[in-house]
Design an enzyme around this catalytic site. Structure first.
Site, short mmCIF file in Angstrom:
data_model
loop_
_atom_site.label_atom_id
_atom_site.label_comp_id
_atom_site.label_asym_id
_atom_site.label_seq_id
_atom_site.Cartn_x
_atom_site.Cartn_y
_atom_site.Cartn_z
N ASN A 7 32.94 18.41 15.53
CA ASN A 7 32.75 18.21 16.96
C ASN A 7 34.12 18.09 17.64
O ASN A 7 34.92 17.22 17.27
CB ASN A 7 31.92 16.93 17.16
N HIS A 33 36.40 15.48 21.56
CA HIS A 33 37.51 14.56 21.83
C HIS A 33 38.83 15.27 22.08
O HIS A 33 39.76 14.68 22.64
CB HIS A 33 37.61 13.52 20.71
N GLU A 79 18.62 16.44 13.01
CA GLU A 79 19.87 15.78 12.64
C GLU A 79 19.59 14.29 12.69
O GLU A 79 19.24 13.76 13.75
CB GLU A 79 20.99 16.16 13.61
N GLU A 137 25.61 20.89 21.58
CA GLU A 137 24.85 19.64 21.79
C GLU A 137 24.48 19.58 23.25
O GLU A 137 25.33 19.82 24.12
CB GLU A 137 25.75 18.45 21.48
N ARG A 180 32.18 15.51 31.35
CA ARG A 180 33.34 14.61 31.23
C ARG A 180 34.39 15.12 30.24
O ARG A 180 35.52 14.70 30.27
CB ARG A 180 32.89 13.21 30.84
N HIS A 209 27.03 11.20 13.27
CA HIS A 209 27.38 10.17 14.23
C HIS A 209 28.02 8.96 13.54
O HIS A 209 27.38 8.33 12.70
CB HIS A 209 26.21 9.68 15.09
N ARG A 252 28.07 17.97 28.43
CA ARG A 252 27.35 16.87 29.08
C ARG A 252 27.06 17.21 30.53
O ARG A 252 27.79 17.99 31.14
CB ARG A 252 28.19 15.58 29.01
N THR A 256 26.76 9.32 22.52
CA THR A 256 25.30 9.37 22.37
C THR A 256 24.81 8.12 21.67
O THR A 256 25.22 7.83 20.55
CB THR A 256 24.90 10.62 21.56
N HIS A 262 29.59 19.30 23.00
CA HIS A 262 28.52 18.71 23.83
C HIS A 262 28.84 19.01 25.30
O HIS A 262 29.80 18.46 25.85
CB HIS A 262 28.47 17.20 23.56
#
Ligand code: PXP
Length: 237
Positions: free
Chosen positions: A7, A10, A151, A70, A49, A191, A45, A101, A43
């Site tokens: 992922n 970040h 998942e 995602e 963000r 996660h 969103r 999440t 993701h």
């Protein structure tokens, strides 16, 4: 062999801190692939963000492995996913105030909306995964939506404060994995997994893929920091 989805949200978070184009999210995705990542997870969103619309379009075009988008089940995001056509869409719950999440998608409570999103995405030949808590009822509801992949949310295990709590949450994930596997679902997990806690989850036979972000990007800072300082010293020296 267990697959790894990385992922890269970040990397985009760091870029957004200055609002420019560095660090380059696409370059990061390509570096993950070159290092063996089996898929790239991003993701999109609703509040954009970190990852934005241009990022996912470029990722779709440029990555060589699989794009796992995602996403929430908000109609605007489902429309974007249908036109983007990632290889896979992972449906997650989304609250604007959350830092990340929190908890799995409540597929039982939102059954109709989840099923509608699954049908719309499946019609575009996108594989669907539902991000759910390791819970029997959620697994059964996930199966009923027509999704082929789940998942399992490993956050409770990852955040456990004591070893007995950790064992209990690991057992939950093990039981959920074997139940979902027995129903014919493909089982992934993710996660909060990091270099300390990943091994026990990686040993669970039914799990096919782990999706990991924060710990990998955090570790990359330390693996890369010395070299980055050396390069700057060379330039100014
Ligand atoms: N899987 C899902 C569905 C997620 O929402 C996240 C967080 O974006 C991850 C995996 C990765 O979690 P982490 O960043 O804690 O490794």
């Amino acid at each position: 062999m267990l697959k790894l989805g990385v992922n890269i949200d970040h990397v985009a978070t760091l870029r957004q801190a200055r609002g420019g184009s560095q660090p380059d999210v696409i370059k990061a995705a390509l570096a993950c692939e070159a290092a063996g990542a089996d898929s790239i997870v991003a993701h999109l969103r609703e509040d954009r963000r970190h990852i934005n619309d241009a990022d996912v379009k470029k990722l779709r075009r440029l990555i060589k492995t699989r794009l796992n988008l995602e996403m929430s089940i908000a109609p605007e995001i489902v429309r974007i996913a249908c036109s983007l056509r990632p290889d896979q869409a992972t449906l997650v719950p989304e609250r604007r105030q959350e830092l990340t999440t929190e908890g799995g998608l409540d597929t039982r409570k939102n059954f109709k909306r989840v099923k509608e999103a699954v049908s719309a995405l499946e019609a575009r030949k996108i594989e669907i995964s539902l991000f759910i808590d390791p819970d029997t009822k959620q697994i059964e509801a996930a199966l009923e939506t027509g999704a082929k992949i789940i998942e399992l949310h490993t956050g409770r295990y990852a955040n456990a404060k004591t070893s007995s709590e950790r064992r209990r949450y690991l057992l939950e994930i093990e039981n959920a994995s074997s139940y979902a596997g027995s129903l014919g679902l493909v089982v992934n997990a993710g996660h909060g997994l990091d270099y300390q806690n990943v091994s026990s989850v990686a040993r669970i036979g039914e799990i096919e893929e782990l999706n990991i972000g924060h710990s990998i990007i955090s570790r990359a800072v330390f693996i890369g920091l010395a070299r980055a300082v050396e390069e700057m010293k060379m330039l100014i020296g």
